[in-house]
Write a protein that holds these residues in place. Structure first.
Motif, PDB file in Angstrom:
ATOM      1  N   GLU A  58       9.448  -5.076  -1.651  1.00 33.66           N
ATOM      2  CA  GLU A  58       8.946  -3.873  -1.762  1.00 33.66           C
ATOM      3  C   GLU A  58       9.136  -3.153  -2.660  1.00 33.66           C
ATOM      4  O   GLU A  58       7.698  -2.519  -2.893  1.00 33.66           O
ATOM      5  CB  GLU A  58       9.593  -3.036  -0.495  1.00 33.66           C
ATOM      6  CG  GLU A  58       9.122  -3.907   0.797  1.00 33.66           C
ATOM      7  CD  GLU A  58       9.030  -3.199   2.699  1.00 33.66           C
ATOM      8  OE1 GLU A  58      10.347  -1.735   2.035  1.00 33.66           O
ATOM      9  OE2 GLU A  58       9.445  -3.467   3.027  1.00 33.66           O
ATOM     10  N   ASN A 112       2.598  -5.280  -4.874  1.00 37.12           N
ATOM     11  CA  ASN A 112       3.533  -4.865  -4.449  1.00 37.12           C
ATOM     12  C   ASN A 112       4.140  -3.370  -4.450  1.00 37.12           C
ATOM     13  O   ASN A 112       4.969  -2.966  -3.648  1.00 37.12           O
ATOM     14  CB  ASN A 112       4.856  -6.230  -3.181  1.00 37.12           C
ATOM     15  CG  ASN A 112       4.950  -6.380  -4.487  1.00 37.12           C
ATOM     16  OD1 ASN A 112       4.928  -6.808  -5.805  1.00 37.12           O
ATOM     17  ND2 ASN A 112       6.388  -6.108  -4.417  1.00 37.12           N
ATOM     18  N   GLY A 113       4.552  -2.739  -6.185  1.00 30.51           N
ATOM     19  CA  GLY A 113       5.506  -2.265  -6.338  1.00 30.51           C
ATOM     20  C   GLY A 113       5.231  -2.307  -7.926  1.00 30.51           C
ATOM     21  O   GLY A 113       4.127  -2.044  -8.142  1.00 30.51           O
ATOM     22  N   ALA A 132      -0.692  -2.180  -3.359  1.00 31.00           N
ATOM     23  CA  ALA A 132      -0.101  -1.921  -2.266  1.00 31.00           C
ATOM     24  C   ALA A 132      -0.329   0.182  -2.521  1.00 31.00           C
ATOM     25  O   ALA A 132       0.135   0.654  -3.892  1.00 31.00           O
ATOM     26  CB  ALA A 132       1.371  -2.177  -1.862  1.00 31.00           C
ATOM     27  N   THR A 134       1.992   2.189  -2.623  1.00 27.31           N
ATOM     28  CA  THR A 134       2.829   2.416  -3.283  1.00 27.31           C
ATOM     29  C   THR A 134       3.157   1.838  -4.426  1.00 27.31           C
ATOM     30  O   THR A 134       4.423   1.965  -4.811  1.00 27.31           O
ATOM     31  CB  THR A 134       3.988   2.141  -2.646  1.00 27.31           C
ATOM     32  OG1 THR A 134       4.251   0.730  -2.142  1.00 27.31           O
ATOM     33  CG2 THR A 134       3.782   2.680  -1.057  1.00 27.31           C
ATOM     34  N   ALA A 135       1.956   1.481  -4.999  1.00 26.08           N
ATOM     35  CA  ALA A 135       3.263   1.229  -6.423  1.00 26.08           C
ATOM     36  C   ALA A 135       2.420   1.908  -7.287  1.00 26.08           C
ATOM     37  O   ALA A 135       2.248   2.360  -7.615  1.00 26.08           O
ATOM     38  CB  ALA A 135       2.211  -0.686  -6.305  1.00 26.08           C
ATOM     39  N   ALA A 192       0.459  -0.280   1.821  1.00 24.12           N
ATOM     40  CA  ALA A 192       1.537  -1.657   1.701  1.00 24.12           C
ATOM     41  C   ALA A 192       1.883  -2.468   2.271  1.00 24.12           C
ATOM     42  O   ALA A 192       2.018  -3.608   2.242  1.00 24.12           O
ATOM     43  CB  ALA A 192       3.176  -0.851   1.323  1.00 24.12           C
ATOM     44  N   LEU A 195      -0.702  -5.455   2.588  1.00 25.16           N
ATOM     45  CA  LEU A 195      -0.492  -5.863   0.929  1.00 25.16           C
ATOM     46  C   LEU A 195      -0.709  -7.609   0.835  1.00 25.16           C
ATOM     47  O   LEU A 195      -1.959  -8.002   1.097  1.00 25.16           O
ATOM     48  CB  LEU A 195      -0.104  -5.090  -0.043  1.00 25.16           C
ATOM     49  CG  LEU A 195      -0.468  -6.270  -1.117  1.00 25.16           C
ATOM     50  CD1 LEU A 195      -1.219  -5.641  -2.025  1.00 25.16           C
ATOM     51  CD2 LEU A 195       1.255  -5.962  -2.135  1.00 25.16           C
TER      52      LEU A 195
END
Length: 267
Positions: A58, A112-113, A132, A134-135, A192, A195
């Motif tokens: 993640e 993804n990150g 995502a 959160t990326a 996220a 994704l």
């Protein structure tokens, strides 16, 4: 393939997964070799109609060069008077980027990150980026006293413009998903948790599409970036003739007339 890169083909979709989540998918030699081989395999396989590039974990898509390994390799180079360490650009990064960008099939990156350094470069080499929320992205190179590699000096100015690219390269910083979307780095931003499903759905839709036309579109866009309008019009004529003679075009026209969903062959 090594355990650090997973490779799977299913129903025309090749999924390549960076698999060093404990190291934020940093690129040691084993991973670079495995990734290069996987991308080349997907590009050369006629049964593969689209590629999904993603990563385990993640926290990170790929943070670029594994600096822990890099330090040791630099020390060995100093002892032997070699520059073997920096040959990774020629031996690994360049072939990976070429295979992604020049593949005659669409490539989707599921980010993804954190995507930093070469990880950012690999994402930019894809045709479509699902990101995502959160990326984050970071050029990183100047932060470790290096210039750009993995194609970033070519791809980034074309995505965000020369001025913004200069800013992001000279003053590396973290670019969140929302800003990445505004800059054109991210094509889509999704929660996220969604994704993988969203990116796979996107890649599978492309795999089921007119892949002869997609290959021509990739070639046309790459050509148009470095040629005059007149030259590009000639190229479009050449590529349209190729696409127009494909079975997929005949299938699409017949399906349109019959008001049915086309079932493309990729031929």
């Amino acid at each position: 393939m090594a355990d650090t890169v997973l490779y799977e083909v299913s129903d025309g979709l090749a999924t390549i997964t960076l698999n060093r989540p404990e190291a934020m998918n940093a690129l040691n030699i084993e991973t670079k070799v495995a990734l290069r081989d996987a991308v080349r395999s997907a590009a050369a396989d006629d049964t593969v109609r689209a590629v999904l590039l993603t990563a385990a974990g993640e926290r990170a898509f790929c943070v670029g060069q594994d600096l822990k390994e890099h330090i040791g390799l630099l020390a060995a180079d100093r002892e032997t008077g070699s520059d073997r360490t920096m040959s990774t650009v020629r031996e690994h990064y360049n072939p990976i980027v070429r295979a992604l960008a020049e593949a005659r099939k669409p490539v989707v990156a599921a980010v993804n990150g954190v995507a930093a350094g070469a990880g950012f470069g690999f994402a930019l080499a894809a045709d479509y980026r699902v990101v995502a929320d959160t990326a984050a992205f970071n050029t990183s190179f100047a932060g470790v006293a290096l210039t750009a590699d993995s194609g970033v000096s070519w791809t980034l100015p074309r995505v965000v413009g020369p001025g913004r690219a200069a800013d992001l390269l000279l003053f590396p910083r973290s670019i969140g998903a929302r800003e990445a979307y505004e800059l054109g780095i991210a094509n889509r931003v999704v929660p996220a948790a969604d994704l993988r499903a969203e990116a796979e759905q996107t890649a599978r839709a492309l795999a089921e599409g007119p892949t002869v036309a997609y290959a021509a579109l990739k070639e046309a866009m790459a050509y148009g970036l470095t040629h005059s309008l007149s030259e590009t019009l000639e190229k479009e004529d050449e590529l349209q003739s190729r696409a127009g003679s494909s079975q997929d075009h005949a299938i699409a026209v017949r399906a349109f007339v019959d008001k049915e969903k086309p079932r493309y062959l990729g031929k």
